[in-house]
Motif scaffolding. Structure first.
Motif, short mmCIF file in Angstrom:
data_model
loop_
_atom_site.label_atom_id
_atom_site.label_comp_id
_atom_site.label_asym_id
_atom_site.label_seq_id
_atom_site.Cartn_x
_atom_site.Cartn_y
_atom_site.Cartn_z
N GLU A 85 4.90 -12.46 6.69
CA GLU A 85 5.15 -11.02 6.71
C GLU A 85 4.15 -10.27 5.83
O GLU A 85 3.76 -9.14 6.15
CB GLU A 85 6.59 -10.72 6.27
N ALA A 86 3.77 -10.87 4.72
CA ALA A 86 2.80 -10.22 3.83
C ALA A 86 1.48 -9.99 4.56
O ALA A 86 0.85 -8.93 4.41
CB ALA A 86 2.58 -11.07 2.59
N LYS A 87 1.07 -10.96 5.36
CA LYS A 87 -0.21 -10.85 6.05
C LYS A 87 -0.18 -9.83 7.19
O LYS A 87 -1.22 -9.44 7.70
CB LYS A 87 -0.62 -12.22 6.59
N LYS A 88 1.02 -9.41 7.57
CA LYS A 88 1.16 -8.39 8.61
C LYS A 88 1.35 -6.99 8.03
O LYS A 88 1.41 -6.02 8.78
CB LYS A 88 2.36 -8.72 9.51
N LEU A 89 1.46 -6.92 6.72
CA LEU A 89 1.81 -5.66 6.09
C LEU A 89 0.79 -4.56 6.38
O LEU A 89 1.14 -3.39 6.54
CB LEU A 89 1.94 -5.87 4.57
N HIS A 90 -0.48 -4.94 6.47
CA HIS A 90 -1.53 -3.94 6.66
C HIS A 90 -1.39 -3.20 7.99
O HIS A 90 -1.96 -2.12 8.17
CB HIS A 90 -2.90 -4.60 6.57
N LEU A 91 -0.65 -3.78 8.93
CA LEU A 91 -0.49 -3.13 10.23
C LEU A 91 0.24 -1.80 10.13
O LEU A 91 0.10 -0.94 11.00
CB LEU A 91 0.28 -4.06 11.19
N GLU A 140 -8.05 -4.76 -4.47
CA GLU A 140 -7.67 -5.91 -3.66
C GLU A 140 -8.17 -7.21 -4.29
O GLU A 140 -7.47 -8.23 -4.31
CB GLU A 140 -8.24 -5.77 -2.25
N VAL A 141 -9.38 -7.17 -4.83
CA VAL A 141 -9.92 -8.37 -5.49
C VAL A 141 -9.10 -8.72 -6.72
O VAL A 141 -8.74 -9.90 -6.94
CB VAL A 141 -11.40 -8.15 -5.88
N LEU A 142 -8.78 -7.72 -7.53
CA LEU A 142 -7.97 -7.98 -8.73
C LEU A 142 -6.61 -8.55 -8.36
O LEU A 142 -6.10 -9.46 -9.02
CB LEU A 142 -7.81 -6.69 -9.53
N ALA A 143 -6.01 -8.00 -7.31
CA ALA A 143 -4.71 -8.50 -6.88
C ALA A 143 -4.79 -9.95 -6.42
O ALA A 143 -3.91 -10.76 -6.72
CB ALA A 143 -4.16 -7.62 -5.76
N SER A 144 -5.86 -10.29 -5.71
CA SER A 144 -6.02 -11.66 -5.24
C SER A 144 -6.26 -12.63 -6.40
O SER A 144 -6.03 -13.84 -6.27
CB SER A 144 -7.17 -11.76 -4.24
N GLU A 164 -2.05 -7.81 -0.49
CA GLU A 164 -1.62 -6.97 0.62
C GLU A 164 -1.02 -5.65 0.12
O GLU A 164 -1.26 -4.59 0.70
CB GLU A 164 -0.61 -7.72 1.49
N LEU A 165 -0.27 -5.73 -0.96
CA LEU A 165 0.29 -4.50 -1.54
C LEU A 165 -0.82 -3.60 -2.07
O LEU A 165 -0.72 -2.37 -2.00
CB LEU A 165 1.26 -4.84 -2.67
#
Length: 599
Positions: A37-43, A156-160, A106-107
């Motif tokens: 579900e996380a990987k679909k969040l950007h939709l 996004e990089v920092l989050a990853s 994703e967030l």
């Protein structure tokens, strides 16, 4: 006495994690579902600026994902806390940290999109669509963070990199629970006694026998010393990370960055540290000198600070008896609160076992959509009742907040967090005073009150002062070596205790014991919470039930208001320095009462 393995612990002494997941397989499935579900969040990000309904869809998707993340992460965390030596729990904890990195990335994409929206547009959407009100707490925080946000790609990089950025904290925790072992030492009976972090802090540090305290402390410190350079490097890395992030985000200082999410001004922060450090010190020095005199000690060392003043009087109680006493003491908080306490007792919300690999200290985890979980190590003493009451204060707070607020609005500032827990300690102590005629028992209760203030106004306050000095040195570019950290801790302790306590390098190494240093500016908030609780309890004694009704409404409000506004709901003004000074004066009165009882 050999330390118990987790597999040998009685089930009724452990928490019931099946309330989160009925089996490890169910947890596995939930973890995989969250990742998908996380990987679909950007939709949900598409056309978010076009209509308020699109913004609502994004926020609902975010909230739904987090509601599923919470139990998955909590299950893994609690499993590891109950036995850090368990290899499966270690592996599962690593898996959820990897999951956290995915979710955070994703967030971060969503937050980047939302932060790109004009403030006026978000405000217009809020007016046009009332359903967005449930996300006001999140949107308000987002707008507060906007000036310090980096580019979408950088965020996004920092989050990853979350697992990497959290590595100092995770390494420290793993080292303490899984790697650090202590040799045995000679107890008061002349026999060899096993030692662990939990047993030192919950038992031997409080021993009435000076030689036992000394031997335990010496053995404990000898082991800490072996890790001194490693732990110094870990902590220096954590501090460097915070200083670097503060500069990158454009904060004026690392203090500014760490206080920002607390919604606390620097004036409030420094007032709390300065007032208690300087004005409480004379009272606590009197307390130390009284202990030295009553216990007949030639010297009063750091390891004597928690020695019982009346060593032959240590009220014993079973876990069930202590819990029943707490329920009676907290009866003024009403039937709903009492029902919650009964569930906590009967439905295994508490892990009280003493086993190898168990996390030290005590804490309460309150996963949204589920009941709270409390960890402590029970020792059949009445002192444990105060620890249990404290953690039940956290449980009651989030039990009410979670039931009355959406997930994004349950968590108030950490500046507020310790008020509900310490309020419960005040209720318990005053209940015990009112229900006994035994002068010795009354004096013991006063000592427990002093213990509560010692924990929050001394132990954690001095940790906060240590942090303040460390961050200042880091921003000045000074290398945070093991020697510098040890000497800084010694200076903090010596400045507070004066000539009342012998402070040596072993005392200086006690900074190594505290995981709170990896949680930002958290330690000083213990004193803020108890300051507010002291004022609120005083108001309750003056005005009665309406104060508690307001207190409960404050707890139900969760994170919908800033900390100052939350406290004002209960009639407490934390902007006034006098509120802090009154709490300090109250501690002074307790010590005066104690001195009188021994004269």
């Amino acid at each position: 006495m050999e330390l118990t393995k987790r597999t040998a612990v009685a089930v009724h002494e452990t928490w019931n994690l099946t309330d989160l997941f009925s089996s490890i397989m169910e947890w596995e499935n939930a973890l995989q579902e969250v990742e998908q579900e996380a990987k679909k969040l950007h939709l949900f990000n598409e056309k978010v600026a076009e209509r308020p309904e699109h913004l609502l869809n994004v926020l609902q998707a975010r909230e739904n994902l987090l509601e599923k993340v919470v139990p998955v992460m909590t299950y893994a965390s609690l499993s590891l806390s109950s036995d850090g030596t368990n290899s499966d729990s270690q592996a599962n904890a690593s898996r959820v940290h990897a999951l956290q990195a995915i979710v955070q990335a994703e967030l971060a994409k969503i937050e980047a999109e939302l932060m790109a929206l004009p403030i006026s547009l978000i405000e217009q959407f809020q007016q046009d669509l009332p359903e967005l009100d449930q996300f006001n707490a999140y949107l308000d925080q987002l707008l507060r963070d906007k000036p310090y946000a980096l580019s979408a790609e950088t965020e996004e990089v920092l989050a990853s990199l979350t697992p990497v950025l959290n590595a100092p904290s995770l390494t420290y925790a793993a080292s303490k629970s899984a790697d650090m072992t202590f040799p045995s030492f000679k107890g008061a009976d002349g026999e060899d006694h096993s030692l662990s972090f939990a047993r030192f802090e919950d038992q031997y540090e409080l021993s009435p026998n000076k030689e036992e305290r000394k031997n335990a402390f010496s053995t404990f410190d000898n082991t800490l010393k072996q890790y001194e350079n490693t732990y110094a490097k870990l902590y220096a890395t954590e501090v460097t990370k915070q200083v670097t992030l503060a500069k990158l985000r454009g904060y004026d200082s690392v203090e500014g960055m760490l206080l920002h999410p607390q919604k606390v001004t620097k004036t409030m922060y420094h007032n709390q540290l300065d007032t208690i450090y300087s004005e409480l010190a004379p009272h606590m020095q009197r307390f130390a000198k009284l202990k030295k005199e009553v216990l007949g000690l030639d010297t009063f060392n750091f390891f004597d600070l928690k020695a019982p003043l009346d060593p032959e009087f240590e009220p014993e109680t079973t876990y069930d008896q202590a819990f029943d006493t707490i329920i009676q003491a907290l009866a003024p908080l009403g039937n709903d609160y009492a029902q919650m306490l009964h569930h906590a007792k009967d439905d295994r919300w508490v892990d009280r076992a003493d086993n190898i690999g168990k996390a030290t200290g005590a804490f309460c985890a309150s996963p949204y959509g589920y009941h709270p979980y409390i960890l402590l190590t029970w020792k059949d003493t009445m002192r444990g009742a105060f620890i249990l009451a404290h953690e039940l204060g956290h449980a009651g707070h989030f039990y009410l907040a979670n039931a009355n607020q959406p997930l994004n609005a349950t968590r108030p500032s950490t500046y507020f967090i310790e008020a509900p827990s310490t309020m419960n300690e005040l209720f318990l102590g005053n209940y015990l005073l009112k229900t006994t005629e035994d002068p010795r028992m009354k004096r013991w209760v006063i000592l427990q009150f002093i213990g509560t203030y010692y924990h929050n106004f001394v132990t954690h306050l001095l940790e906060g002062e240590f942090q303040r000095r460390v961050y200042t040195m880091a921003e000045e570019g000074r290398p945070l070596t093991a020697t510098l950290l040890r000497k800084t801790k010694q200076e903090v302790l010596s400045g507070f205790w004066g000539d009342a306590v012998e402070i040596d390098e072993r005392a200086g190494r006690t900074w190594m014991r505290q995981p709170h240093y990896y949680m930002g500016l958290y330690p000083y908030t213990y004193s803020a919470g108890l300051t507010a609780a002291t004022k609120a309890y005083t108001l309750y004694e003056e005005k009665g039930q309406p104060v508690l009704d307001s207190w409960l409404e404050m707890l139900k409000s969760g994170g919908t208001k800033e900390p100052l506004e939350l406290f004002k709901l209960a009639g407490v003004d934390m902007e006034q320095k006098k509120t802090i000074q009154d709490a300090v004066a109250y501690v002074g009165s307790l010590i005066s009462d104690l001195e009188t009882s021994y004269r």
